[in-house]
Design a protein around this motif. Structure first.
Motif, short mmCIF file in Angstrom:
data_model
loop_
_atom_site.label_atom_id
_atom_site.label_comp_id
_atom_site.label_asym_id
_atom_site.label_seq_id
_atom_site.Cartn_x
_atom_site.Cartn_y
_atom_site.Cartn_z
N UNK A 122 59.24 31.28 32.49
CA UNK A 122 60.64 31.32 32.72
C UNK A 122 60.88 33.09 33.26
N UNK A 123 59.87 33.98 33.63
CA UNK A 123 59.35 35.02 33.91
C UNK A 123 58.43 36.01 34.89
N UNK A 124 57.91 35.01 35.19
CA UNK A 124 56.46 34.78 36.27
C UNK A 124 56.14 36.20 37.14
N UNK A 125 57.50 36.45 37.79
CA UNK A 125 57.40 38.08 38.50
C UNK A 125 56.75 38.94 37.26
N UNK A 126 57.46 39.10 36.21
CA UNK A 126 57.02 39.53 35.21
C UNK A 126 55.66 39.69 35.24
N UNK A 127 55.62 38.29 34.37
CA UNK A 127 54.13 37.79 33.97
C UNK A 127 52.91 38.70 35.28
N UNK A 128 53.32 38.25 36.33
CA UNK A 128 52.55 39.18 37.12
C UNK A 128 52.32 40.57 37.57
N UNK A 129 53.15 41.20 37.46
CA UNK A 129 52.52 42.34 37.18
C UNK A 129 51.46 42.73 36.81
N UNK A 130 52.64 42.00 35.33
CA UNK A 130 51.30 42.21 33.64
C UNK A 130 50.09 42.30 34.35
N UNK A 131 50.30 41.00 34.89
CA UNK A 131 48.50 40.65 35.01
C UNK A 131 48.19 41.73 36.31
N UNK A 132 48.81 41.98 37.28
CA UNK A 132 48.02 42.97 38.01
C UNK A 132 47.94 44.40 38.22
N UNK A 133 48.56 44.63 36.59
CA UNK A 133 48.44 45.77 35.79
C UNK A 133 46.95 45.57 35.03
N UNK A 134 47.10 44.50 34.89
CA UNK A 134 45.66 44.48 33.98
C UNK A 134 44.28 44.00 35.25
N UNK A 135 44.43 43.16 36.16
CA UNK A 135 43.18 43.65 37.00
C UNK A 135 42.56 44.44 38.02
N UNK A 136 43.94 45.51 38.07
CA UNK A 136 43.47 46.24 38.75
C UNK A 136 42.63 47.28 37.93
N UNK A 137 43.68 47.78 37.12
CA UNK A 137 42.58 48.20 35.90
C UNK A 137 41.12 47.56 35.42
N UNK A 196 48.89 55.53 34.70
CA UNK A 196 48.56 56.04 35.82
C UNK A 196 49.22 54.28 36.44
N UNK A 197 48.53 53.35 36.80
CA UNK A 197 49.22 52.57 37.54
C UNK A 197 49.75 51.67 36.52
N UNK A 198 51.04 52.28 35.75
CA UNK A 198 52.39 51.92 35.02
C UNK A 198 53.16 52.84 35.63
N UNK A 199 52.64 54.36 35.85
CA UNK A 199 53.39 54.67 36.33
C UNK A 199 53.97 54.98 37.96
N UNK A 200 52.85 54.30 38.59
CA UNK A 200 53.38 53.53 39.62
C UNK A 200 54.43 52.43 39.68
N UNK A 201 53.80 51.39 39.01
CA UNK A 201 54.88 50.51 38.63
C UNK A 201 56.08 50.62 38.31
N UNK A 202 56.10 51.47 37.54
CA UNK A 202 57.79 52.25 36.94
C UNK A 202 58.47 52.46 38.08
N UNK A 228 44.26 47.77 44.55
CA UNK A 228 44.12 49.49 43.97
C UNK A 228 44.65 49.50 44.89
N UNK A 229 45.09 49.12 46.34
CA UNK A 229 45.41 50.15 48.01
C UNK A 229 46.28 50.03 47.87
N UNK A 230 47.20 48.26 47.23
CA UNK A 230 48.61 48.67 47.79
C UNK A 230 49.00 49.51 46.76
N UNK A 231 48.19 49.78 45.96
CA UNK A 231 48.82 50.53 44.39
C UNK A 231 49.18 52.09 44.93
N UNK A 232 47.76 52.10 45.07
CA UNK A 232 47.85 53.89 46.35
C UNK A 232 48.88 53.68 47.62
N UNK A 233 49.41 53.06 48.40
CA UNK A 233 50.12 52.75 49.17
C UNK A 233 51.36 53.04 48.08
#
Ligand SMILES: NC(=O)C1=CN([C@@H]2O[C@H](COP(=O)(O)OP(=O)(O)OC[C@H]3O[C@@H](n4cnc5c(N)ncnc54)[C@H](OP(=O)(O)O)[C@@H]3O)[C@@H](O)[C@H]2O)C=CC1
Ligand SMILES: CC(C)(CO)C(=O)C(=O)O
Length: 303
Positions: free
Chosen positions: A175-190, A221-227, A272-277
């Motif tokens: 019931x918090x899939x958006x958060x799960x997706x962003x957490x996974x995004x952080x993990x996989x990008x790193x 670094x990635x969490x700074x961008x996400x925040x 990574x490219x999406x985060x760079x943008x």
């Protein structure tokens, strides 16, 4: 429910296969080369959780059939646009589309094409296709997570959960899939970032002198961008992910790293490219992420 798996690769082949093994009616939308191979050999899954081989029900984009109830959308990001067009004839008013791509940048094009038929999804699994086109699953975990994007309880999500229950793999409703997706995004990008940069599995990177510090710096670094872009990530997410990384096997590899080893296309722009943008948009420096991304660009240049 009638299930369509779009992309019979490492992810679609594995999770679709587990649903077939349980007795669900699953069709795979494939392209002609993959169709020929699967017709000849069947869909072969070699898994640490149990092998399974079967003759899949296959269609290609020009076949005609009624819309499906569920689409497991499991292509790589660089095939997204083509795949969206190819699956359109099989999507009806009530079809639910569950994207399993890593990252988040695919949500907008999917929602543009299919609106509220799209829910959230992701997977935790280590699979790849071997030279014979067979699915090889190498770590015990095999979790597919899905959920409504807007935190609401719906009949459709409950029906999907019922359909997915009782398989050998873990299908988990969130019931918090958006958060799960962003957490996974952080993990996989790193993780895909460091494994492709160092050309090593997670173990040697993590256990080398300064290795954990390097991984943590990229996570920060990635969490700074996400925040900055108000992504729904937990306050202690860096510590949590460092703990998960500590628990990984020494030989753990990411799918981007495996694709690079095979000389295949990679999802660098999508991840990574999406985060760079986003970093540029919010005026964030992110020097390690820049290095990781440049490494991917050099790889692409040399392909
Ligand atoms: N593998 C892993 O361990 C993990 C992967 N992921 C993510 O899951 C997603 C899928 O990855 P993965 O399964 O490994 O990738 P694969 O390359 O193994 O599989 C993707 C499949 O999609 C097929 N495909 C592409 N376009 C179409 C189309 N238009 N119609 C039909 N089939 C199509 C490809 O078929 P064709 O043979 O025709 O090219 C290919 O078989 C990625 O975003 C990845 O990052 C997430 C967690 C773990
Ligand atoms: C890190 C891992 C294996 C977790 O599912 C992954 O998502 C990938 O390599 O693409």
């Amino acid at each position: 429910m009638r299930i369509l798996v779009l992309g019979a690769g490492g992810i679609g082949g594995y999770f679709g296969g587990r649903l077939v093994e349980k007795g669900e009616v699953v069709t795979f939308l494939v392209r002609s080369k993959r169709k020929q191979l699967l017709e000849e050999k069947g869909l072969v899954i070699h898994s640490v959780n149990g092998d399974f081989t079967f003759a899949p029900k296959l269609i290609t984009k020009t076949d005609q059939t009624a819309p499906f109830d569920i689409v497991l959308f499991s292509t790589k990001a660089y095939h997204l646009e083509e795949a969206i067009n190819d699956v359109k004839p099989f999507v009806g008013e009530n079809t639910v589309i569950i994207p399993l791509l890593n990252g988040v940048a695919h949500l907008s094009p999917l929602q543009e094409a299919f609106g509220e038929n799209v829910i959230g999804g992701l997977s935790f699994i280590e699979t790849t296709l071997n030279e014979a086109g067979e699915v090889v699953h190498t770590s015990k975990f095999d979790r597919l997570v899905f959920g409504e994007l807007e935190h609401i309880e719906t009949d459709r999500i409950q029906q999907i959960a019922d359909t997915f229950s009782g398989t050998k793999a873990k299908f988990v409703m969130s019931n918090q899939i958006k958060k799960d997706m962003w957490h996974k995004y952080l993990m996989i990008t790193t993780m895909s970032g460091v494994t492709t940069l160092m050309r090593a599995p997670m173990g040697p990177i993590r256990d080398s002198e300064g290795g954990k510090g390097f991984i943590r710096s990229l996570l920060l670094e990635v969490t700074e961008i996400m925040r900055a872009c108000k992504a729904p990530i937990d306050d202690n997410i860096v510590e949590e992910q460092m703990k998960s990384i500590d628990g990984l096997s020494y030989q753990f590899k990411t799918s981007m790293q495996r694709d690079m080893e095979k000389g295949l296309f990679i999802e660098g722009d999508h991840l990574q490219g999406h985060l760079m943008k986003l970093a540029k948009q919010y005026d964030i420096e992110a020097p390690i992420l820049k290095t990781v991304y440049q490494n991917l660009k050099v790889y692409e240049e040399m392909m």
